[in-house]
Design a protein around this motif. Structure first.
Motif, PDB file in Angstrom:
ATOM      1  N   ALA A  64       0.830  -1.209   0.000  1.00  0.00           N
ATOM      2  CA  ALA A  64       0.000   0.000   0.000  1.00  0.00           C
ATOM      3  C   ALA A  64       0.862   1.256   0.000  1.00  0.00           C
ATOM      4  N   LEU A  65       1.899   1.269   0.819  1.00  0.00           N
ATOM      5  CA  LEU A  65       2.774   2.441   0.871  1.00  0.00           C
ATOM      6  C   LEU A  65       3.517   2.635  -0.446  1.00  0.00           C
ATOM      7  N   ASP A  66       3.814   1.532  -1.130  1.00  0.00           N
ATOM      8  CA  ASP A  66       4.401   1.627  -2.461  1.00  0.00           C
ATOM      9  C   ASP A  66       3.419   2.304  -3.412  1.00  0.00           C
ATOM     10  N   GLY A  67       2.138   1.948  -3.289  1.00  0.00           N
ATOM     11  CA  GLY A  67       1.118   2.589  -4.112  1.00  0.00           C
ATOM     12  C   GLY A  67       0.985   4.069  -3.819  1.00  0.00           C
ATOM     13  N   VAL A  68       1.059   4.444  -2.533  1.00  0.00           N
ATOM     14  CA  VAL A  68       1.007   5.859  -2.150  1.00  0.00           C
ATOM     15  C   VAL A  68       2.184   6.607  -2.771  1.00  0.00           C
ATOM     16  N   GLU A  69       3.364   5.999  -2.703  1.00  0.00           N
ATOM     17  CA  GLU A  69       4.558   6.642  -3.261  1.00  0.00           C
ATOM     18  C   GLU A  69       4.435   6.796  -4.777  1.00  0.00           C
ATOM     19  N   GLN A  70       3.919   5.756  -5.440  1.00  0.00           N
ATOM     20  CA  GLN A  70       3.783   5.821  -6.895  1.00  0.00           C
ATOM     21  C   GLN A  70       2.764   6.868  -7.335  1.00  0.00           C
ATOM     22  N   SER A  71       1.816   7.201  -6.464  1.00  0.00           N
ATOM     23  CA  SER A  71       0.831   8.223  -6.814  1.00  0.00           C
ATOM     24  C   SER A  71       1.461   9.603  -6.901  1.00  0.00           C
ATOM     25  N   GLY A  72       2.601   9.771  -6.232  1.00  0.00           N
ATOM     26  CA  GLY A  72       3.290  11.056  -6.243  1.00  0.00           C
ATOM     27  C   GLY A  72       2.647  12.116  -5.380  1.00  0.00           C
ATOM     28  N   HIS A  73       1.688  11.710  -4.535  1.00  0.00           N
ATOM     29  CA  HIS A  73       0.951  12.687  -3.734  1.00  0.00           C
ATOM     30  C   HIS A  73       1.614  12.855  -2.367  1.00  0.00           C
ATOM     31  N   PRO A  74       1.812  14.085  -1.893  1.00  0.00           N
ATOM     32  CA  PRO A  74       2.422  14.287  -0.567  1.00  0.00           C
ATOM     33  C   PRO A  74       1.472  13.861   0.544  1.00  0.00           C
ATOM     34  N   THR A  75       1.903  12.956   1.391  1.00  0.00           N
ATOM     35  CA  THR A  75       1.078  12.462   2.492  1.00  0.00           C
ATOM     36  C   THR A  75       1.946  12.260   3.725  1.00  0.00           C
ATOM     37  N   ARG A  76       1.284  12.058   4.844  1.00  0.00           N
ATOM     38  CA  ARG A  76       1.990  11.667   6.063  1.00  0.00           C
ATOM     39  C   ARG A  76       1.105  10.703   6.850  1.00  0.00           C
ATOM     40  N   ILE A  77       1.744   9.786   7.554  1.00  0.00           N
ATOM     41  CA  ILE A  77       1.016   8.845   8.402  1.00  0.00           C
ATOM     42  C   ILE A  77       0.771   9.515   9.745  1.00  0.00           C
ATOM     43  N   THR A  78      -0.494   9.589  10.139  1.00  0.00           N
ATOM     44  CA  THR A  78      -0.849  10.312  11.366  1.00  0.00           C
ATOM     45  C   THR A  78      -1.202   9.387  12.518  1.00  0.00           C
ATOM     46  N   GLY A  79      -1.301   8.096  12.261  1.00  0.00           N
ATOM     47  CA  GLY A  79      -1.609   7.179  13.356  1.00  0.00           C
ATOM     48  C   GLY A  79      -1.617   5.737  12.895  1.00  0.00           C
ATOM     49  N   CYS A  80      -1.241   4.839  13.792  1.00  0.00           N
ATOM     50  CA  CYS A  80      -1.231   3.403  13.511  1.00  0.00           C
ATOM     51  C   CYS A  80      -1.717   2.654  14.748  1.00  0.00           C
ATOM     52  N   ASP A  81      -2.498   1.611  14.536  1.00  0.00           N
ATOM     53  CA  ASP A  81      -2.915   0.734  15.626  1.00  0.00           C
ATOM     54  C   ASP A  81      -2.854  -0.707  15.134  1.00  0.00           C
ATOM     55  N   LEU A  82      -2.436  -1.602  16.014  1.00  0.00           N
ATOM     56  CA  LEU A  82      -2.399  -3.026  15.706  1.00  0.00           C
ATOM     57  C   LEU A  82      -3.037  -3.771  16.868  1.00  0.00           C
ATOM     58  N   ASP A  84      -5.308  -7.540  18.127  1.00  0.00           N
ATOM     59  CA  ASP A  84      -5.331  -8.972  17.828  1.00  0.00           C
ATOM     60  C   ASP A  84      -6.142  -9.265  16.576  1.00  0.00           C
ATOM     61  N   ARG A  85      -7.026  -8.345  16.186  1.00  0.00           N
ATOM     62  CA  ARG A  85      -7.943  -8.584  15.071  1.00  0.00           C
ATOM     63  C   ARG A  85      -7.580  -7.812  13.803  1.00  0.00           C
ATOM     64  N   ARG A  86      -7.089  -6.576  13.947  1.00  0.00           N
ATOM     65  CA  ARG A  86      -6.905  -5.745  12.757  1.00  0.00           C
ATOM     66  C   ARG A  86      -5.688  -4.829  12.868  1.00  0.00           C
ATOM     67  N   MET A  87      -5.255  -4.364  11.699  1.00  0.00           N
ATOM     68  CA  MET A  87      -4.259  -3.301  11.575  1.00  0.00           C
ATOM     69  C   MET A  87      -4.968  -2.060  11.032  1.00  0.00           C
ATOM     70  N   TYR A  88      -4.641  -0.891  11.591  1.00  0.00           N
ATOM     71  CA  TYR A  88      -5.180   0.385  11.120  1.00  0.00           C
ATOM     72  C   TYR A  88      -4.011   1.345  10.881  1.00  0.00           C
ATOM     73  N   VAL A  89      -3.952   1.936   9.707  1.00  0.00           N
ATOM     74  CA  VAL A  89      -2.940   2.946   9.411  1.00  0.00           C
ATOM     75  C   VAL A  89      -3.659   4.144   8.800  1.00  0.00           C
ATOM     76  N   ARG A  90      -3.550   5.298   9.459  1.00  0.00           N
ATOM     77  CA  ARG A  90      -4.244   6.510   9.006  1.00  0.00           C
ATOM     78  C   ARG A  90      -3.270   7.423   8.263  1.00  0.00           C
ATOM     79  N   VAL A  91      -3.685   7.829   7.070  1.00  0.00           N
ATOM     80  CA  VAL A  91      -2.852   8.644   6.190  1.00  0.00           C
ATOM     81  C   VAL A  91      -3.600   9.940   5.888  1.00  0.00           C
ATOM     82  N   GLU A  92      -2.870  11.045   5.858  1.00  0.00           N
ATOM     83  CA  GLU A  92      -3.496  12.352   5.642  1.00  0.00           C
ATOM     84  C   GLU A  92      -2.685  13.163   4.646  1.00  0.00           C
ATOM     85  N   SER A  93      -3.362  14.011   3.903  1.00  0.00           N
ATOM     86  CA  SER A  93      -2.691  14.938   2.988  1.00  0.00           C
ATOM     87  C   SER A  93      -3.151  16.357   3.297  1.00  0.00           C
ATOM     88  N   GLU A  94      -2.315  17.107   3.971  1.00  0.00           N
ATOM     89  CA  GLU A  94      -2.654  18.501   4.246  1.00  0.00           C
ATOM     90  C   GLU A  94      -2.532  19.359   2.991  1.00  0.00           C
TER      91      GLU A  94
END
Length: 294
Positions: A64-82, A84-94
């Protein structure tokens, strides 16, 4: 039973499995070690279908992060949670932010009292989720971030999904072939690139904010009764309902939009990441329910 009577749980599981002895499952587990090369007691994580396709969190995230990079769009990861059931990664573009004065008129952050009238910006973003244990598909969900309070509004109707379904697996230890893995990850990268280009566009965010504004401006004659109705219709528990009411009062926005904001700000206070994500996803349905109830 799992918490209070494991032998009874054991008996139930075995009884159901004896009833269908020909049925096969995939078991996901962690192997334990007592030392280098010395096997120890392991942990069973999930009992899954034998056609479940392995899509592990780290592989999905890197693709997924490779896809974000290939899009060429400036973003930053603002939060991550892991969990027992799921992974969550929040991405934002100011870099993609719009003014939403109508949506935020009269709103105050329940955390520090800052005003939405003075800080009316909403930025584009999305959240990446995946489950290794059958608790959901790999998804990318658009997520707008309200800058005055960091509330997140997830638009679940537009979610991009990749389900964990494949061909039936043979018995024994499952090894994901290099060719299958490569094709799956290439697809995830491509889908992510497309999702980024769609979700991180000014036109997309403006359209979604515009769609919310009419309902959000609906004044509530009896806010307490409305919140009671909304939380009951969305199966939100009493403890969380009380928190939402408290955040609604502190937010000062006596409208259906204020209910939506109270749901998202309450989600920020929950310590269980799965519960927080589930509550945040109810913000827009809460807006619709509050506007309809009045």
């Amino acid at each position: 039973m799992r918490a209070e009577n494991v032998p009874l749980l054991d008996e139930n599981v075995n009884a159901w499995m004896r009833q269908e002895p020909e049925r096969r499952f995939m078991l996901r587990a962690f192997r334990g070690e007592n030392g280098p090369g010395m096997p120890g007691e392991g942990v069973a994580r999930a009992l899954l279908s034998d056609s479940y396709k392995l899509m592990d969190n780290l592989d999905m995230l890197l693709a997924a992060l490779d896809g974000v990079e290939q899009s060429g769009h400036p973003t930053r990861i603002t939060g991550c949670d892991l969990t027992d059931r799921r992974m969550y990664v929040r991405v934002e573009s100011e870099a993609v932010a719009i003014q939403a004065r109508n949506l935020l008129r009269g709103y105050r952050s329940p955390f520090d009292g800052r005003s939405g009238d003075e800080l009316p910006m909403i930025s584009a973003g999305f959240v990446i989720t995946n489950s290794e244990v059958g608790a959901g598909a790999y998804t990318i969900t658009p997520r707008a971030v309200i800058q005055v309070c960091r509330n997140g509004l997830t638009e679940t109707k537009d979610v991009m999904r990749a389900v964990h379904l494949g061909g039936r697996q043979d018995e024994g230890v499952v090894s994901w072939s290099g060719q299958t893995q490569r094709k799956t990850l290439e697809l995830i990268t491509s889908k992510t690139t497309d999702a980024v280009r769609t979700f991180l566009s000014r036109e997309y965010v403006e359209a979604k904010v515009h769609a919310m504004e009419a309902a959000a401006g609906k004044t509530l004659d009896e806010p307490t009764k409305t919140i009671e109705h909304v939380t009951k219709s969305l199966s939100i528990g009493n403890e969380t309902k009380d928190r939402i009411l408290s955040h609604f009062i502190r937010g000062g926005q006596m409208t259906a939009g204020g209910v939506m904001q109270a749901v998202t700000s309450t989600a920020q206070t929950l310590t269980d990441a799965d519960e927080a994500a589930a509550l945040e996803a109810l913000a827009i349905p809460a807006l619709t329910a509050a506007a309809a109830h009045g």
